[in-house]
Design a protein around this motif. Structure first.
Motif, PDB file in Angstrom:
ATOM      1  N   ALA A 283       0.835  -1.200   0.000  1.00  0.00           N
ATOM      2  CA  ALA A 283       0.000   0.000   0.000  1.00  0.00           C
ATOM      3  C   ALA A 283       0.870   1.251   0.000  1.00  0.00           C
ATOM      4  O   ALA A 283       1.900   1.301   0.681  1.00  0.00           O
ATOM      5  N   LEU A 284       0.468   2.238  -0.771  1.00  0.00           N
ATOM      6  CA  LEU A 284       1.123   3.543  -0.790  1.00  0.00           C
ATOM      7  C   LEU A 284       0.438   4.462   0.218  1.00  0.00           C
ATOM      8  O   LEU A 284      -0.797   4.558   0.243  1.00  0.00           O
ATOM      9  N   GLU A 285       1.233   5.144   1.031  1.00  0.00           N
ATOM     10  CA  GLU A 285       0.691   6.103   1.993  1.00  0.00           C
ATOM     11  C   GLU A 285       1.451   7.411   1.871  1.00  0.00           C
ATOM     12  O   GLU A 285       2.673   7.428   1.748  1.00  0.00           O
ATOM     13  N   ARG A 286       0.709   8.501   1.901  1.00  0.00           N
ATOM     14  CA  ARG A 286       1.315   9.820   1.771  1.00  0.00           C
ATOM     15  C   ARG A 286       2.145  10.162   2.988  1.00  0.00           C
ATOM     16  O   ARG A 286       1.733   9.954   4.127  1.00  0.00           O
ATOM     17  N   ASN A 287       3.350  10.681   2.754  1.00  0.00           N
ATOM     18  CA  ASN A 287       4.231  11.153   3.815  1.00  0.00           C
ATOM     19  C   ASN A 287       4.403  12.650   3.635  1.00  0.00           C
ATOM     20  O   ASN A 287       5.113  13.102   2.740  1.00  0.00           O
ATOM     21  N   VAL A 302       4.582  20.509  10.918  1.00  0.00           N
ATOM     22  CA  VAL A 302       3.409  19.728  11.298  1.00  0.00           C
ATOM     23  C   VAL A 302       3.375  18.462  10.439  1.00  0.00           C
ATOM     24  O   VAL A 302       3.258  18.537   9.214  1.00  0.00           O
ATOM     25  N   VAL A 303       3.518  17.305  11.088  1.00  0.00           N
ATOM     26  CA  VAL A 303       3.499  16.030  10.370  1.00  0.00           C
ATOM     27  C   VAL A 303       2.047  15.606  10.175  1.00  0.00           C
ATOM     28  O   VAL A 303       1.310  15.411  11.143  1.00  0.00           O
ATOM     29  N   ILE A 304       1.643  15.480   8.912  1.00  0.00           N
ATOM     30  CA  ILE A 304       0.279  15.083   8.591  1.00  0.00           C
ATOM     31  C   ILE A 304       0.169  13.563   8.694  1.00  0.00           C
ATOM     32  O   ILE A 304       1.035  12.830   8.199  1.00  0.00           O
ATOM     33  N   PRO A 305      -0.859  13.037   9.348  1.00  0.00           N
ATOM     34  CA  PRO A 305      -1.011  11.579   9.450  1.00  0.00           C
ATOM     35  C   PRO A 305      -1.007  10.922   8.069  1.00  0.00           C
ATOM     36  O   PRO A 305      -1.551  11.464   7.102  1.00  0.00           O
ATOM     37  N   ALA A 306      -0.377   9.759   7.984  1.00  0.00           N
ATOM     38  CA  ALA A 306      -0.277   9.052   6.714  1.00  0.00           C
ATOM     39  C   ALA A 306      -1.663   8.649   6.222  1.00  0.00           C
ATOM     40  O   ALA A 306      -2.497   8.183   6.992  1.00  0.00           O
ATOM     41  N   VAL A 307      -1.910   8.850   4.933  1.00  0.00           N
ATOM     42  CA  VAL A 307      -3.192   8.508   4.316  1.00  0.00           C
ATOM     43  C   VAL A 307      -2.913   7.578   3.139  1.00  0.00           C
ATOM     44  O   VAL A 307      -2.114   7.897   2.258  1.00  0.00           O
ATOM     45  N   ARG A 308      -3.557   6.439   3.119  1.00  0.00           N
ATOM     46  CA  ARG A 308      -3.369   5.496   2.026  1.00  0.00           C
ATOM     47  C   ARG A 308      -4.038   6.014   0.756  1.00  0.00           C
ATOM     48  O   ARG A 308      -5.179   6.476   0.790  1.00  0.00           O
TER      49      ARG A 308
END
Length: 342
Positions: A283-287, A302-308
Motif C-alpha cells: 500500500a502507498l501512503e502519503r508522507n 506539522v506532520v500530517i497523518p499518513a493517508v493510504r
C-alpha cells in the motif's frame, strides 16, 4: 512476457487464499455498485476487472474460493467469458466463471488470455536493467577506445573493451547513473539507477577485446562500462500481500521525474534481504510535513497523518532495492512516500 503473465492470470486479484487467510482478517469488501456479472472484453486487465467487484482487488481468491495450490495453476480468463457474483446458503459472496466456449482444450494462443496488467507497461522494465549495485560499475569492463574517426558509437560500430570475460558474449552498456539514497538514512547509497546506454556483442576476445554495438539508446563512448547481459529469471508468481510486516519508502520514480501516478515505476528502499518478494502487493501512503508559523511567528513542522492512496506490486528485486508498478493511485506518488503491508 505475456506467456509469463498469463501463467498466473487470476492471481493478480489475490493475496491470501481462503485456505491461508488470517482468520483475524475481515472478509473482503465488495465494491460500491458491484455488478451481478461482467462480460470480459478485449483490452481488459485482471486488476481492473477485480476492482469492479472488490474494494481490495488483490484479495480475489478469497471470494473465488481458491487455495494456494489452485492459484499456482489458475484458470485463464478470455474475452467472452462471464464472471458471475453469487451468494452461498449463508449469504457469503463468491465468484464463478462461465465460459462461452467450452472445448476441453483451448485452441487460443496464450496471448489472447486477459493479462493481469498491461504487458506493454512492464515488459521494457523486465528486459532492461534498472539498477546497478554500489561499486559494480567501478570494477566493470570499460571501453578504452573507439573505432577510428569516431568519438561516439552507435549501432554497428566497433568498441575496444578492457577487462571483459572472454566467455561472455552478450553485454549491456552503462554509464554511472543517479545514486539512490535511502530516505531513512540520507547518507547511505543503496546503489545507482542504471543509465542504460545500449547493448553489445563480444566479437573477438582479447585485452582489449573487440565488441560490436548492437543497440544504442544514447551515445556510447570512451570510459563507458559493460555488464554481462543476464535477463532476470521470471517465475510464475502470485501477487499477494506479504505474510510479514514490511515498511519502506519510495526512493525514486523511474525516469528521473520527481513524481508519478498510476502505471508509474517506483523504486523502494527494501529488497530481497528485507523480505520483499516478486509479486508482493504494498500500500502507498502519503508522507507529508507542512511548514507553518506558530503564534510567536516561528517556523513549525506539522506532520500530517499518513493517508493510504494507492497500491503497487513488486516485479523486480535486488538485495536492498526493489521495483514496483503502481496499479492504483488516487494522488501523486512522490519520493519518500510510505510503502506498507496492506
Amino acid at each position: 512476457m505475456i506467456r509469463i503473465l498469463s501463467a498466473f492470470v487470476l492471481a493478480i486479484f489475490g493475496t491470501l487464499s481462503a485456505g491461508s487467510a488470517n482468520a483475524a482478517d475481515p472478509a473482503p469488501r465488495l465494491a460500491d455498485a458491484v455488478p451481478n456479472q461482467y462480460v470480459v472484453v478485449p483490452g481488459d486487465t485482471l486488476w481492473d476487472i477485480s476492482a469492479r467487484f472488490l474494494k481490495e482487488p488483490w484479495r480475489w481468491p478469497e471470494i473465488w474460493r481458491m487455495n494456494r495450490a489452485q492459484i499456482k495453476n489458475p484458470h485463464r480468463i478470455y474475452p467472452g467469458d462471464v464472471i458471475v457474483l453469487e451468494r452461498d446458503a449463508g449469504g457469503a459472496p463468491y465468484l464463478r466463471l462461465e465460459s462461452k466456449q467450452r472445448p476441453q482444450i483451448r485452441a487460443e494462443s496464450l496471448s489472447q488470455a486477459i493479462p493481469p496488467i498491461p504487458p506493454n507497461v512492464i515488459d521494457p522494465f523486465i528486459a532492461t536493467p534498472l539498477f546497478v549495485e554500489q561499486n559494480t560499475l567501478q570494477t566493470a569492463p570499460r571501453i578504452v577506445a573507439t573505432q577510428q574517426d569516431r568519438v561516439f558509437l552507435g549501432k554497428g560500430d566497433t568498441a575496444y573493451v578492457a577487462g571483459a570475460d572472454p566467455a561472455q558474449k552478450q553485454w549491456q552498456v552503462f554509464r554511472n547513473g543517479q545514486p539512490l539514497y535511502d530516505p531513512e538514512d540520507p547518507k547511505r547509497i543503496l546503489g545507482y539507477e542504471a543509465f542504460h546506454l545500449g547493448s553489445a556483442t563480444q566479437m573477438k576476445p582479447g585485452n582489449p577485446a573487440v565488441f560490436e554495438i548492437d543497440t544504442a539508446k544514447q551515445e556510447i563512448g570512451y570510459g563507458d562500462r559493460l555488464v554481462p547481459a543476464v535477463r532476470p529469471e521470471l517465475v510464475d508468481y502470485v501477487p499477494h500481500a506479504p505474510d510479514q510486516k514490511i515498511e519502506g519508502r519510495v526512493v525514486s520514480v523511474y525516469g528521473g521525474v520527481g513524481s508519478g501516478g498510476r502505471l508509474s515505476i517506483v523504486a523502494l528502499n527494501r529488497g530481497g534481504a528485507d523480505g520483499v518478494e516478486v509479486g508482493h502487493v504494498l500500500a502507498l501512503e502519503r508522507n507529508r510535513t507542512v511548514v507553518q508559523r506558530d503564534e510567536d511567528d516561528r517556523h513549525q513542522n506539522v506532520v500530517i497523518p499518513a493517508v493510504r492512496f494507492g497500491l503497487v506490486f513488486v516485479f523486480r528485486i535486488f538485495e536492498h532495492v526493489s521495483y514496483a508498478l503502481a496499479v492504483q493511485s488516487d494522488g501523486t506518488i512522490e519520493v519518500n512516500d510510505f510503502l506498507r503491508t496492506p
